[in-house]
Design a protein around this motif. Structure first.
Motif, PDB file in Angstrom:
ATOM      1  N   ASP A 129       0.829  -1.209   0.000  1.00  0.00           N
ATOM      2  CA  ASP A 129       0.000   0.000   0.000  1.00  0.00           C
ATOM      3  C   ASP A 129       0.865   1.261   0.000  1.00  0.00           C
ATOM      4  O   ASP A 129       0.509   2.265  -0.622  1.00  0.00           O
TER       5      ASP A 129
ATOM      6  N   TYR B 213       2.006   1.751  -3.505  1.00  0.00           N
ATOM      7  CA  TYR B 213       0.874   2.281  -4.271  1.00  0.00           C
ATOM      8  C   TYR B 213       0.704   3.776  -4.006  1.00  0.00           C
ATOM      9  O   TYR B 213       0.574   4.575  -4.942  1.00  0.00           O
ATOM     10  N   SER B 214       0.714   4.158  -2.735  1.00  0.00           N
ATOM     11  CA  SER B 214       0.514   5.567  -2.382  1.00  0.00           C
ATOM     12  C   SER B 214       1.626   6.444  -2.932  1.00  0.00           C
ATOM     13  O   SER B 214       1.372   7.560  -3.391  1.00  0.00           O
TER      14      SER B 214
ATOM     15  N   ALA C  73       0.737   6.685  -6.672  1.00  0.00           N
ATOM     16  CA  ALA C  73      -0.548   7.318  -6.999  1.00  0.00           C
ATOM     17  C   ALA C  73      -0.704   8.732  -6.440  1.00  0.00           C
ATOM     18  O   ALA C  73      -1.422   9.545  -7.031  1.00  0.00           O
TER      19      ALA C  73
ATOM     20  N   PHE D 129      -2.023   4.533 -14.736  1.00  0.00           N
ATOM     21  CA  PHE D 129      -0.694   3.956 -14.536  1.00  0.00           C
ATOM     22  C   PHE D 129      -0.211   3.198 -15.766  1.00  0.00           C
ATOM     23  O   PHE D 129       0.927   3.374 -16.215  1.00  0.00           O
TER      24      PHE D 129
ATOM     25  N   VAL E 226       7.018  -0.644  -7.527  1.00  0.00           N
ATOM     26  CA  VAL E 226       6.228  -0.037  -8.598  1.00  0.00           C
ATOM     27  C   VAL E 226       6.782  -0.460  -9.962  1.00  0.00           C
ATOM     28  O   VAL E 226       6.011  -0.801 -10.870  1.00  0.00           O
TER      29      VAL E 226
ATOM     30  N   ALA F  94       5.677  -3.936 -10.596  1.00  0.00           N
ATOM     31  CA  ALA F  94       4.267  -3.976 -11.009  1.00  0.00           C
ATOM     32  C   ALA F  94       4.131  -3.599 -12.480  1.00  0.00           C
ATOM     33  O   ALA F  94       3.361  -4.221 -13.218  1.00  0.00           O
TER      34      ALA F  94
END
Length: 131
Positions: A48, A51-52, A55, A69, A114, A117
């Motif tokens: 998370d 992600y934060s 994002a 993304f 990231v 991903a």
């Protein structure tokens, strides 16, 4: 160096199934935020944070350009140059972690997640084209 780039190229092709292995993802095991395994909550907390950071933090501030993304250059570049480019970034950032302060290294590790991903997205796209 050339050896490192060849290893990254081999690594991504190996993961993509080009050396006889298949990328296996059990999509039935994808969970929602309500049914997380309590033994893996720390992992979820760290994912998370990655992600934060992408994002709402560095990723959005520097790279997003109001695009989703998967349409940002982190993915677009890998479509052009191959997912090995993302693996190179992962390796570069991992090496940098060795000389950074602990807080800076922790941020680099989130960035690595990231990039991983983004590489996963590219492999998934390539896998669906080949399947």
């Amino acid at each position: 160096d050339r050896q490192g780039s060849r290893m990254a190229y081999w690594g991504i092709n190996h993961l993509a199934g080009l050396s006889g292995y298949e990328l296996a993802v059990n999509e039935d095991k994808v969970t929602t935020g309500l049914d997380r395994d309590p033994q893996y909550l720390k992992l979820q907390e760290i994912l998370d944070k990655a992600y934060s950071r992408a994002a709402y933090g560095k990723g959005k501030e520097r790279h997003a350009r109001s695009l989703p993304f998967e349409q940002q250059y982190i993915c677009k570049g890998m479509r052009v140059f191959g997912a090995g480019g993302g693996l190179f970034q992962i390796g570069k950032k991992a090496e940098e972690c060795m000389v950074l302060s602990k807080p800076a290294a922790m941020n680099e590790l989130l960035d690595i997640m990231v990039y991983a991903a983004a590489a996963y997205i590219i492999l998934e796209e390539e896998n669906s084209k080949n399947g």
